[in-house]
Write an enzyme that holds these catalytic residues in place. Structure first.
Site, mmCIF file in Angstrom:
data_model
loop_
_atom_site.group_PDB
_atom_site.id
_atom_site.type_symbol
_atom_site.label_atom_id
_atom_site.label_comp_id
_atom_site.label_asym_id
_atom_site.label_seq_id
_atom_site.Cartn_x
_atom_site.Cartn_y
_atom_site.Cartn_z
ATOM 1 C CE LYS A 1 -3.862 -2.378 2.159
ATOM 2 N NZ LYS A 1 -4.587 -2.733 3.385
ATOM 3 C CD GLN B 1 -3.476 -4.124 6.638
ATOM 4 O OE1 GLN B 1 -3.399 -3.218 5.817
ATOM 5 N NE2 GLN B 1 -4.169 -5.225 6.409
ATOM 6 C CG ASP C 1 -9.571 0.296 4.991
ATOM 7 O OD1 ASP C 1 -9.350 -0.152 3.849
ATOM 8 O OD2 ASP C 1 -8.875 0.031 5.982
#
Ligand code: NAD
Length: 280
Positions: free
Chosen positions: A49, A93, A116
């Site tokens: 990422k 994460q 997200d």
């Protein structure tokens, strides 16, 4: 369906938009990626990422915290990122180490920076047919379908898996795309019949080869979200690929399907968040 190729196309579009943002506002869009602990799979995802952000002209803010981080410390970091004007997107994460409350952390992220798409505000907006920041993997499925000219309107879609991060938002995305949607989970009685009548199958279970190829309706579009490591160390999806590929009209491989698409949609969300914040 070649997720790698479509993801590359999305990433190059993102880079163009990120440059446009930078020339208009004098800074690049910023994406903070937070990792707590050192889960091996998470470390690979986080590295990808961050690397992809930089390649897409997005400024990457790395925060690596030890597994011993407390809830209060993590909350403080998130709140600081919420206030930081150079940060447009915040990604924490998952999974978090045991003892940390991931729901509380997701709730703490400013919905305007929730790249997200996991915050209840963004999930709720998607449920109400007014999507804002959309969960990356389901959004990636929709984008892939579009790229391959699959009109989802009126199709019978079965989603296998009902998690907050994939299955549920996937069902909402398919509903938004005007499919007729069925969601399967551990309580489903006859999974085979739900899958075998579907024109679109999305598998997000987390079990290698869980959906037998023989269940796939001829011509169906199959999106395999699962990422499973076999005893031999190979990455495989939730669908029995070789048999399913003989029947499906379209199918995503693992790896090279929704994995790269998920990262591309994350970057796209980061640039969207940057423009929206700048325009408010
Ligand atoms: P999860 O464990 O949170 O959810 C799994 C879902 O599958 C649950 O809703 C459960 O009810 C359902 N399920 C489990 N066993 C079942 C059964 N026997 N019959 C019917 N339903 C059953 O998992 P998740 O976070 O949604 O992830 C699913 C998979 O997708 C994992 O392999 C994960 O690694 C992968 N994943 C991939 C990406 C990507 O970027 N491609 C992103 C997120 C998750």
């Amino acid at each position: 369906m070649d997720g790698k190729a479509v993801a590359a196309k999305v990433r190059s579009e993102v880079a163009v938009r990120a440059k446009e943002f930078a020339s208009k506002y004098g800074r690049r869009p910023g994406l903070a990626v937070v990792q707590v602990g050192q889960d091996a799979a998470s470390t690979v995802y986080v590295r990808n990422k961050r690397k992809s952000s930089i390649e897409a002209e997005i400024e990457s803010f790395a925060h690596d915290l030890p597994a011993t981080t407390t809830q209060a410390e993590l909350l403080e970091l998130v709140q600081g990122l919420n206030r930081n004007p150079r940060v447009d997107g915040i990604l924490v994460q998952m999974p978090l180490p045991k003892g940390l409350d991931s729901d509380a952390i997701m709730d703490a992220v400013d919905p305007a920076k929730d790249v997200d798409g996991f915050h209840p505000t963004n999930t709720g907006l998607l449920a109400q047919k007014r999507p804002r920041l959309r969960p990356c993997t389901p959004f990636g499925v929709i984008r892939l379908a579009k790229e391959y000219g699959i009109d989802l309107t009126g199709l019978r879609a079965t989603v296998v898996g009902a998690s907050n991060i994939v299955g549920r938002p996937m069902a909402l995305e398919l509903l938004l795309a005007r499919s007729t949607v069925t969601v399967c989970h551990t309580g489903t009685r006859d999974l085979e019949s739900e899958v075998s009548r579907a024109d679109v199958v999305v598998a997000a279970v987390g079990k290698a080869g869980f959906v037998p190829g023989a269940w796939i309706k001829p011509g169906a579009a199959v999106f395999d979200v699962g990422i499973n490591r076999t005893a031999e160390g190979k990455l495989v999806g939730d669908v029995e690929y070789s048999k399913a590929a003989e029947r499906a009209g379209w199918i995503t491989p693992v790896p090279g399907g929704l994995g790269p698409m998920t990262i591309a949609m994350l970057l796209s969300n980061a640039v969207d968040a940057a423009f929206r914040r700048a325009n408010v």
